[in-house]
Every structure is written in structure tokens, then in C-alpha cells.
Motif scaffolding. Structure first.
Motif, mmCIF file in Angstrom:
data_model
loop_
_atom_site.group_PDB
_atom_site.id
_atom_site.type_symbol
_atom_site.label_atom_id
_atom_site.label_comp_id
_atom_site.label_asym_id
_atom_site.label_seq_id
_atom_site.Cartn_x
_atom_site.Cartn_y
_atom_site.Cartn_z
ATOM 1 N N ARG A 145 39.641 16.227 13.286
ATOM 2 C CA ARG A 145 38.807 17.164 13.578
ATOM 3 C C ARG A 145 38.340 16.941 15.201
ATOM 4 N N SER A 146 37.622 17.946 15.697
ATOM 5 C CA SER A 146 36.913 17.524 16.925
ATOM 6 C C SER A 146 35.838 16.906 16.845
ATOM 7 N N ASN A 147 35.354 16.128 17.682
ATOM 8 C CA ASN A 147 34.106 15.416 17.676
ATOM 9 C C ASN A 147 32.905 16.139 18.243
ATOM 10 N N ARG A 148 31.730 16.296 17.138
ATOM 11 C CA ARG A 148 30.575 17.111 17.854
ATOM 12 C C ARG A 148 29.971 16.616 19.032
ATOM 13 N N PRO A 149 29.750 17.361 20.125
ATOM 14 C CA PRO A 149 29.323 16.974 21.221
ATOM 15 C C PRO A 149 27.761 16.733 21.142
ATOM 16 N N ASN A 179 39.764 4.700 15.913
ATOM 17 C CA ASN A 179 39.293 6.015 15.756
ATOM 18 C C ASN A 179 39.559 6.984 16.534
ATOM 19 N N ARG A 180 39.124 8.393 16.465
ATOM 20 C CA ARG A 180 39.865 9.310 16.968
ATOM 21 C C ARG A 180 39.293 9.379 18.444
ATOM 22 N N VAL A 181 38.384 8.781 18.909
ATOM 23 C CA VAL A 181 37.779 8.725 20.128
ATOM 24 C C VAL A 181 38.589 7.790 20.939
ATOM 25 N N GLU A 182 38.498 6.507 20.708
ATOM 26 C CA GLU A 182 39.201 5.579 21.377
ATOM 27 C C GLU A 182 40.554 5.270 21.065
ATOM 28 N N GLY A 183 41.041 5.778 19.992
ATOM 29 C CA GLY A 183 42.358 5.336 19.385
ATOM 30 C C GLY A 183 42.285 3.864 19.235
ATOM 31 N N LEU A 184 43.457 3.181 19.414
ATOM 32 C CA LEU A 184 43.130 1.757 19.104
ATOM 33 C C LEU A 184 42.233 1.099 20.443
ATOM 34 N N ASP A 230 38.652 10.241 9.824
ATOM 35 C CA ASP A 230 37.616 9.859 10.738
ATOM 36 C C ASP A 230 36.569 10.676 10.411
ATOM 37 N N GLU A 231 35.399 10.350 9.745
ATOM 38 C CA GLU A 231 34.579 11.086 9.182
ATOM 39 C C GLU A 231 33.439 11.233 9.947
ATOM 40 N N ALA A 232 32.899 10.296 10.827
ATOM 41 C CA ALA A 232 31.807 10.397 11.538
ATOM 42 C C ALA A 232 32.214 11.007 13.016
ATOM 43 N N ASP A 233 30.831 11.264 13.595
ATOM 44 C CA ASP A 233 30.724 11.813 14.872
ATOM 45 C C ASP A 233 29.979 10.739 15.800
ATOM 46 N N TYR A 234 30.410 10.877 17.037
ATOM 47 C CA TYR A 234 30.057 9.710 17.978
ATOM 48 C C TYR A 234 29.526 10.146 19.327
ATOM 49 N N PHE A 235 28.725 9.334 19.866
ATOM 50 C CA PHE A 235 28.197 9.553 21.293
ATOM 51 C C PHE A 235 28.318 7.882 21.834
ATOM 52 N N TYR A 289 35.337 16.908 0.595
ATOM 53 C CA TYR A 289 35.086 17.626 1.727
ATOM 54 C C TYR A 289 35.407 16.829 3.242
ATOM 55 N N GLU A 290 35.781 17.406 4.234
ATOM 56 C CA GLU A 290 35.901 16.634 5.432
ATOM 57 C C GLU A 290 34.353 15.904 5.708
ATOM 58 N N GLY A 291 34.626 14.865 6.409
ATOM 59 C CA GLY A 291 33.206 14.085 6.889
ATOM 60 C C GLY A 291 32.227 15.029 7.752
#
Length: 735
Positions: free
Chosen positions: A556-560, A421-426, A501-506, A650-652
Motif C-alpha cells: 500500500r502507499s505510505n501515509r504522507p 521496506n517499501r520506502v527504501e527497498g533493500l 510492510d505494516e508501518a508508515d514512515y517519515f 487486516y492490513e497494517g
């Protein structure tokens, strides 16, 4: 090929079974002298009474159902029903007449067909009275699995044969004390139809070692005759292809372990002619896992009726004398004899081979629609095992502490523990699990190569056959929508290949208690109690194959997320009406969650999906969902729409708010293996005080579906701002 071979061997038995291991320590096999006497009586009964049977005729009906229990709905891989009339003879040729048969594979084809292996499988329900226990416990055999594998780093390929011995060791066989310990239990008295009483003594069978071929469970023994009245069994541990077979090619287990867990095998007997305890019904419930495919449940039921038994005053010789299955020459001779004459079939099982005469009517249409056939298991009608009996199974088969030594299972850097995913990479993970009686302790350590943030989870669970309760502590990456499967295999492939990568994470650090049924009919539910610290994370990579055509900023950027300390509870209810073998299938889900702490709020949602045929050449699906919130909602607690799960094109998570609704419709060609699909989506998200029926997102498109929507590729057009085209690859579509 692997799945078909292993399932056939596990549930039907095939030739080539190896002999039982050499006897080991037999000390302390019996809890007390009464237990020893009970086992001795059961053994003597088998040699003294059942061996007097010269012949029997019986009608046998069986049905099997295998499905994929992954993602949002169950998909039937294979369903089969058959009915036969068996004429078994100790001396001379036995015969079987096929009364009806049909099979279906809804994930790959439409309609029903006649089984192709009907001639070879027709005699499977037959059993030998003097080998009664072994015949019905033998849901195993030996499987031959073939695979292609590169050799010596060249393009030349060769065929690898894997021999898997799955024949269980009979607890009542002579010398079984080397493999089992025995303990007597409660006594139950049942009034018979003729006014007499049946007194049954419970005999617990405890394996000495964790081996797949050893059984664990309970036998109920008739105190007066020593006959087995009922058996409920499972295996000492699940079958594992890496541990229970030799020379396994690495390609087979590269995606993860291949395992087959027997949840239960239960057999009930009826007293015929006031003398013989013969099987009335048997049921098998199992689950297979193959790497990324977490759940492949398999159910099998067989019933016997209308017995006609002929017996002699004294015991007769064994039916398979001189024709042992372990002698390959005997197997070959049996096979050659059957091939030489039309209508003959060689049947090898439980240590022996014999030639059967099989009568198959030429009117195949009559076989498919025969009134003798049982209803499909997939439709849930006419189950042999009732709810009360299921509870009894759970009590009997839940292991006790101390019956077996603890067992450890470690998984290092397997594909099942990888994600992207775009936060952790692999992200690479290592997992371990230890089982001791009904308790399971598990741990997972994970590190993302892009964010270098460690994730840790430790848990302990109490698990019965049908329910699991788990306490865990964790530090983990969490998607805003926990139901989205954003950290699953399909989402990882889409992110790596297409930059989707359609989701946002925390990130959440805390503890939780969860509960869920392992298998249930009707409404299923999961619940969660938790307390955790939540804080935001950021995008750390743009690595993706999509960079070739989209440039550097793929994701895209991850929502904070808001920083918060929260405690809460959640409940999800789910039910399926009908199956993919039914004319109409309906899936419903209701979820609710409440949290308190830095933010006090609640949220709830409903979801429904219906699929059905639309004329003989098309199928259609309708899907809708809606949700709202109450209280002070943080960013990570809001609802979001956009992307493959709500509005394609549309994007996620393009739009968010404290309320949402979405709807979609699909029309497809009828063949489930490969379909062409046209679709339309509509979605809205905004303030819960300003609901609108006018969708802010509207799209349409075409797609290709494979394996009844398990794999899906769509080309969609966003019809409202921001407009544009979008190509998506994902798992689990309606059609």
C-alpha cells in the motif's frame, strides 16, 4: 550447537587450553614500590599457605540462566540448578556426591528434567587451593565447534572443527607483568565477628593489551596476610569468534559477529580456621550476541558453605603434578580410566586432569525436588549480588581514559546492517565503532536501493557496566510508531516474502540525547530528548515474492507525514513480573511523549500482557493496550491499529486517530517448542472525544508458534469490513 558449545566452554572450561603467550615487555608494571610489595605478598601467600591444605569438604550450590533479551520480552533458553558435596584430596581420589540437580528449557519444552551431563559436570565447582585464583578466574576453556560447510562448490559436506582458547591469564601468576600493570588504591577496614579488624588494600589490575584472555578489574588484598579477600574482574575486551579462533567457516558469522562480553566475574572469600581464605561465592554476568540475536544474557552464581579443612604444617606438592592438560596423552588416559569404571568421571580444567568418583542417587525424583537446590535465577529470588554491590561493581569496572589504547570495530555489508521496506527497498549499511575507556563513538551510513536517499547517524556515548547515555546526530527513516520494530529483521522478512510492510514512515533529521540501563531489575526505563525536522516519504518499490500471486501493487502507499520542526522528550517504563519458569507471567509498559514546535501535542499509552497455564494441556494469554493524545496532533503523531501487532486479518495501520484501544486473547497447546494457537483480536481507533467500546476491527484465526512465540505464522479472518483472509509471518507473539 554453536551456542551450547561456546557457553559451556566459557562458563565451565573444557580440555585443550593452549599455554600462555610468551612474555613481553614488563617495564612500568608497578605504579610504585608499595604496589610491587602488595603483589609479591599475594603471590607468596598462595605458595606458602593455601598449598598446606591436604583435603577439604564443602557444599557447593550453583545456578545458571541464559535467555533471549530481544523483542518485547525475555525468553529463557536454559536454566539449571545443582547442589553437590565435594570431598577434595590432594593425594588419592577425590569424590563428589550429587545432592540435587534440575534443568529447564522453557522456550522448547515444558517442565523440568535431570541434566544429562550430570556425571561429567558434577566436579566443576571443585577448586585446587594452591591454584585458587586461576581456578575461579577460569570461566574459560577451549571450545570445539562443529559445522557443515560446502567444499569446492559441490554438494559433498565435511565437518569443520574450530578450536577456541579462552583460558584467562592469571594476574597473580609469576611473570604476569608481561601482560598486566598494577596500581594500588584505597584501604578499607572492616570489623570481624570475633572483634578483630581486617584491613584490605585495593589492587587495580590493568591489562597491557586488548585481548580477551587478559583480565581487568580489582583485587582486595588482606594487608596482614596477603590473602585475596575479594575480586571483581572483567575481560580486556569481549570474546569475538572471528578474532579469537582460527579457520572459522564463513557460515558461522554470515549473519554477523559472534561475541561474548563478560560484564563481571566477582568472587568473595571467607576466612576459615582463622587461616585460609577460601571462596564463599562467585557470580558471573555475561552477554552473548550471535548475528541478528542482539542480546543473549547469561548469569551464573555459585556459593560454598560448610567447609571442613585438613592441612599440614608445611606446603605440599601441586595436585596436578605430572598430569598437565596440554598433554593430549594425559587427557586421553584420564578419559579412558574414567570410562573403564562406572561412577568415575575425568575432569580437566586449568591446566590439569584428574579422575573423580561421582555418586548420583538413583532416586531422580528426589534430586529434582531436593531442598538443597537454590531457587532458579530466572525467578529473581535470593540473588547473591545486592543493589549496593552492583553500584560498587560499576565504579570498579568502568575503564579509565588512557588505561587501554582506542579500539576500532568496522562492519561492512553484514546481514545485521541490511533491511527491506517499501520506502527504501533493500537498504545496505556500513557501521563503525571506536571504544576508548568509558567512551564509545559510533557511525552508520545507509543507502536504500529504491529511494537512493542517504541515511547517516553519528553518536558518542558514555557507558558503564549498567548504564548508557548517548548523544547523536542523524538523518534517518523513522516509523510513526517507534515501538513497532518496523525496521527490524522480522519486519524485513515479512515485507520481502509476503509483501507485508505494516508501518508508515517519515524522514527525520536532527539530534538526540538518550539514556537506558544495560541490565536492570524491577522497573527499567529509557528516556529521549530530541530536536528534529520531519517530512514525508513515499513508497518506492513493490519488489516482493508476493508479486507472484498478488500482481504488481503488493504494498500500500505510505501515509504522507506533515512537514514539521519539532523538539520533545519521551519516557518509557517497563517491567516484567515472573518469568517463563513461573506459573504466571505479566509484562507491563507505560510510555509518554511531549513535543513542541510546528505542532504542540502530547501522547501516552499503557500496555499489559499476561500468560499462564490453562489446565494441564493448554496455555492462554491475554493482552491489552490503550493510548490517547492532547493538543494539535500531526499525522505522524496519531495512533494506528490493524496488522499483526493489533488486529490480525487486516492490513497494517488500517485505522488511525487521536486515541485507540486494542485487546487480544490466545489459547494454545502447552509445548513451547511448537504450538497450535487459536486467537481473537479486537481494536478501535478514532477521535479522543468519541471513545467507543465497540471495536471497529474484529478478527479470529489459527496459528503455529515456534520457540515460545519467537516465530509465529497466523491465518486470520477479518470479521468486520473490510472482511477477508490474511496470512502473516512475524516475530514475537504472546504464545
Amino acid at each position: 550447537m554453536l551456542l551450547a558449545s561456546v557457553l559451556a566452554a566459557l562458563l565451565q572450561g573444557t580440555p585443550g587450553a593452549a599455554p600462555a603467550p610468551a612474555p613481553r615487555d614488563t617495564s612500568a608494571a608497578y605504579a610504585d614500590p608499595g604496589t610491587r610489595a602488595l603483589v609479591t605478598a599475594a603471590r607468596e601467600r598462595r605458595a606458602r599457605v593455601e598449598r598446606t591444605i591436604d583435603a577439604y569438604s564443602v557444599t557447593a550450590r550453583e545456578r545458571m540462566h541464559a535467555s533471549v533479551e530481544a523483542l518485547s520480552r525475555n525468553r529463557t533458553l536454559f536454566g539449571r540448578e545443582s547442589a553437590v558435596r565435594i570431598d577434595w584430596r590432594r593425594e588419592g581420589q577425590s569424590s563428589v556426591r550429587v545432592l540435587g540437580a534440575r534443568e529447564a528449557s522453557p522456550a522448547t519444552s515444558s517442565g523440568i528434567s535431570l541434566p544429562g551431563d550430570l556425571l561429567s559436570d558434577a566436579a566443576d565447582p571443585a577448586f585446587d587451593p594452591d591454584r585458587l585464583q586461576l581456578s575461579l578466574f577460569s570461566f574459560g576453556g577451549s571450545a570445539q565447534v562443529r559445522t557443515d560447510e560446502k567444499k569446492d562448490s559441490t554438494e559433498a559436506r565435511h565437518e569443520v572443527e574450530v578450536e577456541v582458547d579462552m583460558t584467562p591469564i592469571d594476574p597473580l601468576a609469576q611473570g604476569s607483568e608481561a601482560h598486566y600493570r598494577f596500581r594500588s588504591g584505597d584501604t578499607t577496614t572492616v570489623r570481624m565477628q570475633d572483634g578483630g579488624q581486617l584491613r584490605m588494600i585495593q589492587l587495580e589490575v590493568i591489562p597491557r593489551r586488548r585481548e580477551f584472555r587478559l583480565l581487568r578489574g580489582t583485587l582486595w588484598i588482606d594487608a596482614a596476610t596477603g590473602g585475596v579477600v575479594r575480586s571483581v574482574m572483567t575481560t580486556a575486551r569481549p570474546f569475538d569468534l572471528r578474532e579469537d579462533a582460527e579457520d572459522i567457516p564463513a557460515a558461522i558469522t554470515a549473519a554477523g559477529p559472534v561475541r561474548f562480553a563478560i560484564r563481571y566475574v566477582t568472587v568473595e572469600y571467607a576466612l576459615w580456621q582463622n587461616r585460609f581464605w577460601l571462596p564463599r561465592l562467585t557470580a558471573v554476568d555475561a552477554q552473548m550476541s550471535m548475528g541478528m540475536l542482539a542480546g543473549l544474557p547469561v548469569r551464573f552464581e555459585r556459593s560454598y558453605s560448610d567447609y571442613e579443612v585438613t592441612a599440614s604444617p608445611v606446603p605440599q606438592s601441586a595436585a596436578y603434578a605430572g598430569r598437565t592438560q596440554t598433554d593430549t596423552a594425559v587427557v586421553r588416559a584420564c578419559t579412558d580410566e574414567a570410562k573403564a569404571t562406572p561412577g568415575l568421571s575425568c575432569h580437566c580444567a586449568n591446566g590439569g586432569c584428574r579422575v573423580w568418583r561421582v555418586e548420583v542417587p538413583t532416586d531422580t525424583a528426589a534430586l529434582l525436588a531436593s531442598a538443597d537446590l537454590p531457587e532458579p535465577l530466572a525467578q529473581g529470588a535470593g540473588k547473591l549480588i545486592t543493589g549496593e554491590e552492583v553500584e560498587s561493581l560499576a565504579r570498579v569496572l568502568t575503564p579509565r581514559l588512557g588505561d587501554l589504547a582506542p579500539e576500532m570495530d568496522v562492519s561492512l555489508l553484514s546481514l545485521r546492517n541490511m533491511r527491506f521496506n517499501r520506502v527504501e527497498g533493500l537498504s545496505l549499511g556500513a557501521a563503525a565503532e571506536m571504544t576508548y575507556g568509558p567512551l564509545r563513538a559510533d557511525g552508520m551510513v545507509r543507502l536504500g536501493l529504491a529511494d537512493l536517499e542517504p541515511n547517516v547517524e553519528l553518536g558518542v556515548a558514555r557507558q558503564t557496566m549498567f548504564w548508557r547515555t548517548r548523544l547523536a546526530g542523524y538523518r534517518r527513516l523513522t516509523p510513526f510508531d517507534r515501538e513497532s520494530r518496523a525496521l527490524g529483521f522480522g519486519a524485513s522478512v515479512a515485507a520481502l516474502l509476503l509483501g507485508r510492510d505494516e508501518a508508515d514512515y517519515f524522514r527525520a533529521t536532527g539530534a538526540e540525547i538518550t539514556g537506558e540501563p544495560l541490565r536492570a531489575a524491577g522497573w527499567t526505563y529509557t528516556w529521549r530528548l530530541f530536536g528534529e525536522h520531519q517530512h514525508g516519504v513515499s513508497k518506492n518499490t513493490d519488489l516482493s515474492l508476493a508479486r507472484v500471486w498478488e500482481g504488481s501493487d503488493v504494498f500500500r502507499s505510505n501515509r504522507p507525514a506533515n512537514r514539521a520542526d519539532q523538539a520533545g522528550a519521551g519516557l518509557t517504563l517497563r517491567r516484567e513480573f515472573g518469568t517463563d519458569r513461573s506459573p504466571v507471567q505479566l509484562l507491563t509498559r507505560v510510555g509518554a511523549e511531549g513535543q513542541t514546535g510546528t505542532f504542540d501535542y502530547g501522547r501516552g499509552s499503557v500496555f499489559a500482557r499476561m500468560t499462564a497455564p490453562f489446565t494441564s494441556r493448554l496455555a492462554f494469554a491475554l493482552e491489552g493496550a490503550a493510548g490517547t493524545t492532547t493538543g494539535d496532533v500531526p499525522i505522524q503523531g496519531a495512533w494506528y491499529v490493524g496488522g499483526t501487532q493489533s488486529a490480525r486479518g487486516y492490513e497494517g495501520a488500517l485505522l488511525g486517530g487521536t486515541a485507540f484501544w486494542r485487546a487480544r486473547a490466545e489459547l494454545a497447546t502447552p509445548t513451547p517448542a511448537a504450538r497450535l494457537v487459536v486467537f481473537g483480536d479486537a481494536a478501535w481507533a478514532g477521535s479522543r472525544g468519541a471513545w467507543s467500546r465497540d471495536p471497529r476491527l474484529l478478527s479470529a484465526g489459527v496459528g503455529a508458534s515456534f520457540l515460545d512465540g519467537l516465530i509465529r505464522m497466523d491465518l486470520s479472518r477479518a470479521l468486520r469490513t473490510p472482511t477477508g483472509w490474511r496470512l502473516d509471518l512475524y516475530l514475537d507473539a504472546a504464545l
